[in-house]
Design an enzyme around this catalytic site. Structure first.
Site, short mmCIF file in Angstrom:
data_model
loop_
_atom_site.label_atom_id
_atom_site.label_comp_id
_atom_site.label_asym_id
_atom_site.label_seq_id
_atom_site.Cartn_x
_atom_site.Cartn_y
_atom_site.Cartn_z
N SER A 185 0.79 -1.22 0.00
CA SER A 185 0.00 0.00 0.00
C SER A 185 0.83 1.28 0.00
CB SER A 185 -0.95 0.00 1.19
OG SER A 185 -0.23 -0.14 2.39
N HIS A 213 -5.55 -4.40 -1.73
CA HIS A 213 -5.37 -3.38 -2.77
C HIS A 213 -5.33 -3.97 -4.18
CE1 HIS A 213 -4.89 0.34 -0.50
NE2 HIS A 213 -4.23 -0.36 0.41
N LYS A 243 -12.17 -1.03 -0.16
CA LYS A 243 -11.34 -0.34 -1.15
C LYS A 243 -12.06 -0.30 -2.49
CE LYS A 243 -7.63 -0.55 1.88
NZ LYS A 243 -6.91 -1.47 2.73
C1 LIG Z 1 -6.82 -1.74 4.04
C2 LIG Z 1 -6.09 -2.95 4.35
C3 LIG Z 1 -6.53 -3.82 5.34
C4 LIG Z 1 -7.72 -3.52 6.20
O1 LIG Z 1 -8.90 -3.66 5.46
P1 LIG Z 1 -10.29 -3.07 6.03
O2 LIG Z 1 -11.31 -3.83 5.30
O3 LIG Z 1 -10.29 -1.62 5.72
O4 LIG Z 1 -10.31 -3.33 7.49
C5 LIG Z 1 -5.82 -4.99 5.53
N1 LIG Z 1 -4.73 -5.29 4.79
C6 LIG Z 1 -4.27 -4.47 3.82
C7 LIG Z 1 -3.09 -4.85 3.01
C8 LIG Z 1 -4.94 -3.27 3.57
O5 LIG Z 1 -4.48 -2.46 2.62
#
Ligand SMILES: *Cc1c(COP(=O)(O)O)cnc(C)c1O
Length: 395
Positions: A185, A213, A243
């Protein structure tokens, strides 16, 4: 009298004095390509709403209809009285979409990692993790009973180091779990999942990829398994609906026995109320939109390629990005903060990412592309980057 919570005030003030406290802007209305932020219409370049589905009419309609048919709350945890027909329908949809035997829907992606990972390895087992894995994976590993010596980290995407870890850990442990983000990310690069699964298989280790992502982004939206053509080779594929899908929720997909185990063992599944009907229905609708309207993923990638090419041509460094996460490298923290402020003055919202989130000399503006951005939004952002980049001394 000593006030027992006084220490929090001190610690908070310490954060403020170092400039590490969060002062989130207020989004007044929906998250979209142009959002009202702190009273001003602003081009949104830092939301995870890659496909702009959070305002898609079919996704909104599904939520409204589910409230009418099922109410606003599920009433319980899944295992007791919170298992509605729409939860099951969503999971069937996820499994079909992911080309996997079965899938499980959690309240969030964080709840998948923090609830399931601790159940996958215990005191006689080992976990091997990429250095840049997400914080929710790190917390999941911490909650496992794996001994300190048997939790090891390999250099980011370094397959030589991964193999060294596999050799050592599989020799000492009963079971071994290899875990990686799919798309990272902070840098927007992709894990070499084909090599990771091959190495893991060679050493008899389990594989877990967190594709938060990558879902809705890679391989026409199907994610990293499909990107490498190895969907069936990953034991646990986790992801998020917060996302690209534009809603909220988490998932894990894989074999039927893995999903049954996960349902019965993950504490975030057993002890936390299940997702409300509106959320569940809109997640299912978001997958269906993704399947029936390929234009959103196409637009996302067209925007990504245009923006990356143009910003590189201005002399900016975008690091190792291969995805719609485009870090615009600035060097020192103050440069990234100055540039971000200038962008905001021009109505462009893109957040600086600075130490301690990244190395002190690797501060950046993290740009996230979206299918909803129009060419004129991108051009406005680019010209502001050029102006601000010069005055901040980045280019
Ligand atoms: C955003 C993210 C999460 C958390 O996901 P949510 O559904 O927002 O709790 C976990 N792992 C990664 C790699 C992320 O980018």
């Amino acid at each position: 009298m000593n006030e027992p919570t006084q220490w929090m005030k001190k610690e908070y003030e310490d954060l403020v004095s170092k400039g590490f406290d969060w002062q989130p802007p207020v989004i007044q209305g929906p998250s979209s390509a142009r959002s009202m932020i702190n009273g001003k219409e602003t081009v949104m370049l830092c939301s995870n709403n890659y496909l702009n589905l959070s305002t898609h009419p079919k996704v909104k309609k599904a939520a409204i209809e589910a409230i009418e048919s099922h109410g606003v709350g599920s009433g319980s945890v899944r295992p007791i009285a919170g298992n509605m027909d729409i939860h099951n329908q969503l999971e069937e949809t996820i499994a079909r979409f992911k080309h996997r035997e079965s899938a499980l829907y959690f309240q969030t992606g964080f709840a998948v990692n923090s609830g399931l990972i601790p159940q996958l390895a215990g005191k006689n087992d080992g976990i091997i993790s990429d250095q840049l894995n997400h914080g929710s994976i790190i917390d999941g590993v911490r909650l496992s009973g794996v001994k300190k010596d048997n939790r090891v980290v390999y250099g980011h995407n370094d397959m030589g180091e991964l193999e060294d870890c596999l050799r050592k850990i599989t020799k000492n442990c009963e079971k071994t779990l290899v875990i990686t983000d799919g798309v990272f990310s902070m840098d927007g690069d992709i894990a070499p999942l084909d090599e990771i699964t091959k190495l893991a298989k060679q050493y008899g280790a389990m594989t877990y990829v967190d594709d938060c992502h990558g879902e809705g982004v890679l391989a026409g939206g199907r994610g990293i398994g499909a990107h490498f053509g190895i969907e069936k080779d990953v034991d646990m594929e986790s992801g998020s609906f917060s996302k690209a899908f534009g809603v909220v929720g988490g998932l894990v997909a894989g074999s039927e026995h893995m999903v049954k185990y996960a349902f019965n063992k993950s504490r975030t599944m057993l002890l936390s109320g299940s997702a409300p009907p509106a959320t569940v229905a809109s997640c299912k609708a978001a997958i269906e939109v993704l399947e029936s309207e390929p234009q959103h993923v196409e637009r996302l990638w067209n925007n990504t390629e245009y923006f990356r090419k143009e910003i590189q041509a201005m002399g900016f460094d975008t690091g190792v990005s291969e995805t719609p996460i485009i870090p615009v490298m600035c060097g020192e923290s103050h440069k990234a903060k100055t540039l971000s402020k200038e962008l905001l003055n021009d109505g462009i919202f893109a957040l600086p990412i600075v130490f301690p989130m990244v190395a002190p000399d690797k501060a950046r503006i993290r740009v996230m592309m979206s299918a909803g951005l129009e060419r004129e939004d991108l051009d406005a952002a680019l010209s502001s980057f050029e102006k601000g980049g010069k005055s901040a001394g980045v280019i």
